[in-house]
Design a protein around this motif. Structure first.
Motif, short mmCIF file in Angstrom:
data_model
loop_
_atom_site.label_atom_id
_atom_site.label_comp_id
_atom_site.label_asym_id
_atom_site.label_seq_id
_atom_site.Cartn_x
_atom_site.Cartn_y
_atom_site.Cartn_z
N TYR A 98 0.86 -1.19 0.00
CA TYR A 98 0.00 0.00 0.00
C TYR A 98 0.89 1.23 0.00
CZ TYR A 98 -3.48 3.49 1.02
OH TYR A 98 -4.28 4.60 0.95
N VAL A 99 0.85 1.94 -1.12
CA VAL A 99 1.51 3.23 -1.26
C VAL A 99 0.42 4.23 -1.58
CG1 VAL A 99 3.26 4.58 -2.47
CG2 VAL A 99 3.63 2.13 -2.07
N SER A 100 0.16 5.15 -0.66
CA SER A 100 -0.93 6.10 -0.84
C SER A 100 -0.91 6.70 -2.23
CB SER A 100 -0.83 7.19 0.23
OG SER A 100 -1.89 8.11 0.11
N PRO A 101 -2.06 6.76 -2.90
CA PRO A 101 -3.42 6.51 -2.41
C PRO A 101 -4.01 5.16 -2.74
CG PRO A 101 -3.55 7.64 -4.49
CD PRO A 101 -2.08 7.41 -4.23
N LYS A 102 -3.19 4.15 -3.11
CA LYS A 102 -3.78 2.89 -3.54
C LYS A 102 -2.88 1.72 -3.20
CE LYS A 102 -1.94 3.26 -8.23
NZ LYS A 102 -2.28 3.50 -9.65
N ARG A 103 -3.49 0.53 -3.17
CA ARG A 103 -2.76 -0.71 -3.04
C ARG A 103 -2.32 -1.17 -4.42
NH1 ARG A 103 -1.39 -4.51 0.38
NH2 ARG A 103 -2.40 -3.38 2.10
N SER A 104 -1.08 -1.63 -4.52
CA SER A 104 -0.52 -2.12 -5.77
C SER A 104 -0.27 -3.61 -5.67
CB SER A 104 0.80 -1.40 -6.09
OG SER A 104 0.58 -0.02 -6.33
N TRP A 105 -0.36 -4.27 -6.81
CA TRP A 105 -0.23 -5.73 -6.91
C TRP A 105 0.73 -6.11 -8.01
CZ3 TRP A 105 -3.02 -8.45 -3.33
CH2 TRP A 105 -4.09 -7.79 -2.73
N GLY A 106 1.42 -7.22 -7.81
CA GLY A 106 2.18 -7.82 -8.88
C GLY A 106 1.27 -8.59 -9.81
N GLN A 107 1.86 -9.22 -10.81
CA GLN A 107 1.09 -9.95 -11.82
C GLN A 107 0.67 -11.33 -11.33
OE1 GLN A 107 4.38 -9.89 -11.71
NE2 GLN A 107 5.07 -11.96 -12.25
N GLY A 108 1.28 -11.82 -10.29
CA GLY A 108 0.98 -13.13 -9.74
C GLY A 108 1.88 -14.21 -10.30
N THR A 109 2.13 -15.22 -9.49
CA THR A 109 2.89 -16.39 -9.92
C THR A 109 2.17 -17.64 -9.43
OG1 THR A 109 5.10 -17.41 -9.97
CG2 THR A 109 4.45 -16.35 -7.91
N GLN A 110 2.01 -18.61 -10.31
CA GLN A 110 1.24 -19.82 -10.01
C GLN A 110 2.08 -20.79 -9.20
OE1 GLN A 110 -2.10 -20.81 -10.97
NE2 GLN A 110 -1.62 -22.43 -9.47
N VAL A 111 1.51 -21.28 -8.12
CA VAL A 111 2.09 -22.36 -7.33
C VAL A 111 1.12 -23.53 -7.37
CG1 VAL A 111 2.74 -23.13 -5.01
CG2 VAL A 111 3.40 -20.85 -5.82
N THR A 112 1.60 -24.67 -7.82
CA THR A 112 0.78 -25.88 -7.88
C THR A 112 1.47 -26.96 -7.08
OG1 THR A 112 -0.05 -25.29 -10.08
CG2 THR A 112 -0.31 -27.58 -9.36
N VAL A 113 0.78 -27.51 -6.10
CA VAL A 113 1.30 -28.57 -5.24
C VAL A 113 0.50 -29.83 -5.54
CG1 VAL A 113 1.85 -29.30 -2.91
CG2 VAL A 113 1.85 -26.85 -3.50
N SER A 114 1.15 -30.79 -6.16
CA SER A 114 0.46 -31.98 -6.62
C SER A 114 1.45 -33.11 -6.81
CB SER A 114 -0.27 -31.71 -7.94
OG SER A 114 -0.90 -32.88 -8.43
N SER A 115 1.00 -34.33 -6.53
CA SER A 115 1.80 -35.51 -6.77
C SER A 115 1.47 -36.15 -8.12
CB SER A 115 1.58 -36.54 -5.66
OG SER A 115 0.21 -36.90 -5.55
#
Length: 115
Positions: A98-115
Motif C-alpha cells: 500500500y503506497v498512498s493513495p492505492k494498493r498495488s499488486w504484482g502480476q501473480g505467480t502460479q504455485v501448484t502442489v500436486s503428486s
C-alpha cells in the motif's frame, strides 16, 4: 509508478519447498510493509504474510510454521519461503504494497502442489 514483479512459482510435490521473490520499484522500499496474498479460482484473495519495513513478519494461520517472509532492503526484494507444501497451498500468489493513495499488486505467480 509502483511496480511489483513476482517470480519463483511452479509445480512441486507435497512436502516440497519453493521460494517466491518479488522485485519492487517506484517507491522507497524500506519505508513500506510488504505482503503476500494468494487466490484460488472462485475464492477471495487471502492474506498469507506481512513484513514490516524493519523486517518483522506476521503470518496467517494457514502458513504459520511452514512459511517465512523476508526482505532485502538493498535489493528491494521481498521473499516468501514455503516449506512442507500441501495441495491446499495451490494458488496464484501475489505480492502487494500500500503506497498512498492505492494498493498495488504484482502480476501473480502460479504455485501448484500436486503428486
Amino acid at each position: 509508478q509502483v511496480q511489483l514483479v513476482e517470480s519463483g512459482g511452479g509445480l512441486v510435490q507435497p512436502g516440497g519447498s519453493l521460494r517466491l521473490s518479488c522485485a519492487a520499484s517506484g517507491f522507497t522500499f524500506s519505508n513500506y510493509a510488504m505482503s503476500w496474498y494468494r487466490q484460488v479460482p472462485g475464492k477471495e484473495r487471502e492474506l498469507v504474510a506481512v513484513i514490516t519495513g524493519a523486517g518483522t513478519g506476521n503470518y496467517a494461520d494457514s502458513g504459520k510454521g511452514r512459511f517465512t517472509i523476508s526482505r532485502d532492503n538493498v535489493k528491494n526484494t521481498v521473499y516468501l519461503q514455503m516449506n512442507s507444501l500441501k495441495p491446499d497451498d495451490t494458488a496464484v500468489y501475489y505480492c502487494s504494497v500500500y503506497v498512498s493513495p492505492k494498493r498495488s499488486w504484482g502480476q501473480g505467480t502460479q504455485v501448484t502442489v500436486s503428486s
